[in-house]
Design a protein around this motif. Structure first.
Motif: not given
Length: 981
Positions: A940, A944, A950, A953-954, A965, A968-969, A972-973
């Motif tokens: 990422i 990014p 994402l 990662y989330a 985190y 935040s992910a 962003r997603l």
């Protein structure tokens, strides 16, 4: 025959000593001619001066929508010209010179102890002067200065000489010589061990210069008439024609000697084959040994020829030849002028007077047919002393006509050259420079001193001063080194036309010089005069020592001037294995995209300019095909501190190799690191990283790189950023970027900007009326994912099957990237049955189909499709590895799968399927390990804007307990998915 081999009748003692002296004489003669033919190469070495030029080439190209983009790489070509190096004192010549002078002097000293009282005293007085001239006081022996040391040495030698003369008069000659030799050896050892000055032996060689020069001139005078005297023996065979034969030969000889004499004096400068003066003295010296034997009646009141006279003449000859050898070996042209002029003056003066001497004494005798060989030095009319005196006067007449003071000054200048050399060896530059300047002022146009001063000044960038010194050096006695260096000063100031004029003048003074011709070829290449450059380089390559440089320059010129030569033909013609030639061949082949087969591979660990350039050009040319082992070894070499000077360029080229190996993360790390360490190439590195990101399908990241390159004002970065913004569908920003491009770029780019801007501002209704090419661009850049119905309607209006399939593929790719797999499959399925003429497009459809099958987990269908003949080129190597790992994992081969996933997880953050498959595998292997989390974080960081990464990662952040985190992910997603709606 007995008179020729006169030593055969001697006792064994004298015969052995004669052989020793003869060996010394021959050694001295060999050194003289060796240094003569070496032409100063033992003192000055040729330097190859390189100039490197960057040639931008294309590593590879790719298509993004309607645009074909090229990723640049850098090849380097080397231009090479010659320059004269620093003067390095020829210590071998000086040591041999001192050894021969001392040994010969010991024979002469031993000879002195055998003479009658008057001659003994005279000889010992001369020997005392000789020892005093050695300046033993400057050696600071045991720290003593003043006259203590030389006085002690003189007393010891004088006492031993007196002992042999008056007390032990019956001592054998060999015994006396051994005593003096042992004493001299002891003195030499003491000097070498206990002198307080550096290079004490070379100090003695310098101080022995003056007596050796005087003895050499004495020997030249002694044998000056021996060649015309030999004509007597050649023609004196009995008969009435002897006078005619002798007169003709003598006349021809004297005329040639006089012509050469006038040439040396500067009176004439004809295109004539002049007598070689060293050959003249060599022949005179050899003939003089037997001639001195015949002259015994003239000196028999002092000593006999057997063996004293023989020892005397051959000792003087050894000193003369080794002195000339030392002067030639050190290119001491100031003193060489003295020696050369004395040779020709004496041969001219004594030759003329000898002819008069012969006519006065022996003409009637020879005319009567009586042989006069044995009475040549027993004259009846003109005494021999008168001949010698008159010959000396005649020789001095030439000397005075040429300004006798000049020879004194030149002798002093030659001495100063040696003193300056000595200080140079001691690294005392200020003293050395002072003595060179004194040498230059004493002897006008002294090449040796002016050359050194020119080198010193040029290293301090005193170009004007250096030019003055080189001009003086080349006024009277130019050398190839000084001529070339004078022209090189113009190269350093970029005054190439002045350099050409200087080299053209040099070529008239040194015709046929391959180094001058190579430099001329280089200079003409710099001013783009290609015909002249090719002419001189072709001439230069005929010389084996210059061949590689000339060929290197030709290839560099071909690359710099974009001359499309055939590299395969060049390889066959040149047949060169030098690193510079091979480097330039690689650059030319890469520039013109030509096939080139070179067996050599770079294998040097410690690099110089040649090997570094070869390695760089090899990497640039073979970036797509280099194996992993070679790339890793090359990176180690580039990272080694000893190769720091070449590190940046090599790493930049290796980044391309890593990229084509599939290791995009490593490639980005390399260029990213270089952007922080350089200012001049910062724009280019960001530009290349932007191209990579664009090729990997991430225009958002590409735009960020191009923006950095645009800030650095790197060529087409503004244009490429406009493309990236358009690909990212950031329409408003793209329109602003295209407006900027339309006002700043070249005409062809401005036309593209106008066309794209028109597409971006069209309405949907207008888009339906466009040509297929424009319609395709509209579908790619303007139709949102939510406008599925309009997209299908627009695609249905395409007439060209390739455009229609490409639009369907783009739509499928966009849905796939948005993690909307059903919609992606729907659009990709519509490509079936379309007849395509673009093989690459057909393959791209198949590759995307395989990625979708892998994402669905349909491994059986995946394997079946692969077995239908799908070929994976280097560009799709990671895809092949992914499918291999998935199939290995499904078959339970976790070891093999783990090795492959370890690569897939690290190499390319834009290849999302590989990163996700690797993270899932390692999570299943060890749920508690953070390896999965770390892989996703790293991916990422580089990518990014990936919805798939994402999401993964989330989930993984939440599973690991990193709730902040994960939130935040998720935010962003949500932003990315909203932008797609």
């Amino acid at each position: 025959m007995q008179s020729v081999f006169f030593w055969r009748s001697w006792s064994s003692e004298y015969r052995m000593l004669w052989y020793i002296l003869s060996g010394l004489f021959i050694i001295s003669l060999i050194f003289l001619w060796a240094f003569y033919f070496n032409d100063g190469n033992g003192v000055i070495a040729w330097e190859r001066i390189q100039e490197q030029k960057t040639i931008e080439t294309t590593v590879h190209s790719f298509k993004v929508g309607p645009f074909t983009l090229a990723v640049p790489g850098e090849s380097y070509v080397i231009f090479e010209y010659f320059g004269g190096g620093d003067v390095v004192h020829n210590q071998l010549a000086s040591y041999v010179f001192l050894a021969v002078v001392i040994i010969s002097s010991l024979f002469l000293l031993t000879l002195i102890t055998t003479l009658e009282r008057f001659w003994f005293l005279a000889g010992m007085s001369l020997f005392i002067i000789f020892v005093a001239s050695l300046r033993l006081d400057v050696l600071l022996l045991f720290g003593l200065s003043g006259s203590v040391v030389p006085a002690t040495v003189i007393v010891i030698y004088t006492a031993i000489g007196y002992y042999f003369k008056n007390i032990k008069a019956s001592a054998l000659f060999s015994f006396r010589l051994i005593v003096f030799a042992v004493l001299t050896l002891i003195v030499g050892i003491i000097i070498a061990l206990f002198s307080q000055v550096p290079y004490p032996i070379l100090h003695l060689a310098v101080t022995a210069y003056t007596p050796a020069l005087i003895l050499s001139i004495l020997f030249i005078i002694t044998v000056a008439h021996e060649i015309p005297a030999s004509f007597v023996y050649i023609t004196d065979q009995g008969g009435t024609n002897n006078v005619k034969h002798f007169s003709v030969i003598s006349f021809i000889y004297i005329i040639n000697v006089l012509i050469t004499c006038f040439h040396e004096m500067g009176v004439i400068n004809w295109n004539f084959l002049y007598i070689n003066l060293y050959l003249l003295i060599t022949l005179s010296a050899i003939l003089g040994i037997w001639g001195f034997m015949l002259r015994e009646p003239q000196y028999e009141n002092i000593f006999s020829f057997h063996p004293s006279g023989a020892f005397f003449i051959i000792s003087l000859g050894s000193i003369c030849f080794i002195t000339c050898a030392q002067l030639l070996g050190n290119m001491n042209d100031a003193t060489l002028k003295v020696v050369r002029d004395f040779i020709i003056f004496c041969h001219a003066g004594f030759g003329i007077i000898f002819f008069t001497y012969f006519l006065s004494n022996f003409l009637p005798v020879m005319a009567s047919g009586i042989q006069i060989k044995r009475i040549l030095y027993k004259p009846h009319r003109m005494p021999y002393f008168t001949f010698r005196f008159a010959g000396l006067i005649a020789s001095l007449a030439f000397l005075f006509y040429s300004n006798w003071r000049e020879y004194v000054y030149h002798s002093v200048a030659g001495f100063y050259n040696y003193v300056a050399d000595l200080y140079t060896l001691q690294e005392n530059e200020s003293f050395a420079r002072s003595f060179y300047e004194q040498s230059s002022s004493r002897a006008f146009a002294n090449n040796r001193a002016n050359y050194v001063l020119g080198k010193l000044k040029s290293t301090r960038l005193d170009i004007e001063g250096a030019y003055r010194n080189y001009e003086l050096a080349n006024t009277r006695r130019p050398t190839e080194f000084s001529l070339v260096n004078e022209a090189n000063l113009h190269f350093w100031t970029k005054a190439y036309f002045d350099g050409i004029r200087s080299l053209k003048s040099a070529s008239t003074k040194m015709p046929g010089s391959a180094r001058i011709e190579n430099n001329l070829g280089y200079a003409y290449a710099k001013v783009h005069s290609l015909d002249s450059a090719s002419y001189y380089l072709n001439r230069a390559r005929e010389n084996d020592q210059v061949k590689s440089s000339a060929e290197t320059n030709f290839l560099a010129m071909a690359a710099a001037e974009y001359i499309p030569i055939n590299t395969d033909s060049v390889v066959r013609i040149f047949n060169s294995t030098s690193a510079s030639t091979l480097s330039n061949l690689l650059a030319v082949a890469t520039l013109f995209g030509q096939a080139l087969k070179i067996e050599e591979r770079p294998n040097t660990k410690v690099l110089d300019l040649y090997s570094a350039t070869f390695l760089n050009n090899y990497i640039t040319r073979n970036a797509k095909s280099l194996d992993t082992a070679f790339i890793e070894e090359a990176f180690k070499i580039a990272s080694d501190s000893v190769n720091y000077a070449y590190s940046e360029a090599l790493k930049a080229s290796l980044a391309n190799a890593y990229y084509h190996e599939g290791n995009l993360a490593k490639a980005l790390d390399i260029l990213g690191g270089l952007t922080y360490s350089t200012q001049s190439y910062k724009g280019k590195y960001n530009y290349i990283m932007g191209l990579w990101a664009l090729e990997q399908g991430n225009p958002q990241v590409a735009s960020s790189y191009f923006s950095q390159a645009e800030t650095a004002d790197y060529k087409h970065a503004r244009f490429y950023n406009a493309i990236a913004l358009t690909e990212a569908r950031r329409i408003n920003e793209a329109l602003i970027a295209w407006d900027s491009v339309a006002t700043t770029e070249e005409q062809s780019v401005r036309s593209t900007a106008t066309q794209v801007r028109r597409i971006l501002t069209l309405s949907a209704t207008e888009a339906l009326t466009l040509e297929d090419g424009d319609k395709y661009q509209y579908s790619r850049y303007r139709v949102a994912l939510k406008d599925t119905l309009f997209l299908k309607r627009l695609i249905s209006t395409f007439d060209n099957n390739n455009y229609k399939a490409q639009a369907l593929l783009d739509a499928a790719q966009r849905f796939y990237n948005a993690d909307l797999l059903p919609e992606a499959i729907s659009f990709l399925t519509q490509t079936r049955g379309i007849q395509l003429t673009d093989k690459r497009l057909f393959n791209d459809i198949r590759y995307l189909e395989l990625r979708m099958l892998a994402s669905k987990g349909d491994l059986r269908t995946l394997a079946r499709q692969i077995n239908k003949g799908v070929e994976f080129d280097k560009e799709h190597e990671l895809q092949k590895m992914l499918y291999t790992a998935l199939l290995a994992e499904s078959n339970g081969d976790t070891t093999q799968a783990g090795k492959i996933y370890n690569v897939l997880g690290r190499f390319n953050p834009f290849f999302e399927e590989g990163v996700l498959a690797a993270s899932n595998f390692f999570k299943k292997q060890d749920p508690k390990s953070q390896q999965t989390y770390n892989l996703l974080v790293d991916a990422i960081y580089r990518n990014p804007n990936s919805i798939k990464l994402l999401k993964a990662y989330a989930r993984e952040a939440a599973r690991q307990g990193f709730d902040e985190y994960a939130v935040s992910a998720a935010q962003r997603l949500n932003e990315l998915e909203s932008a797609l709606r």
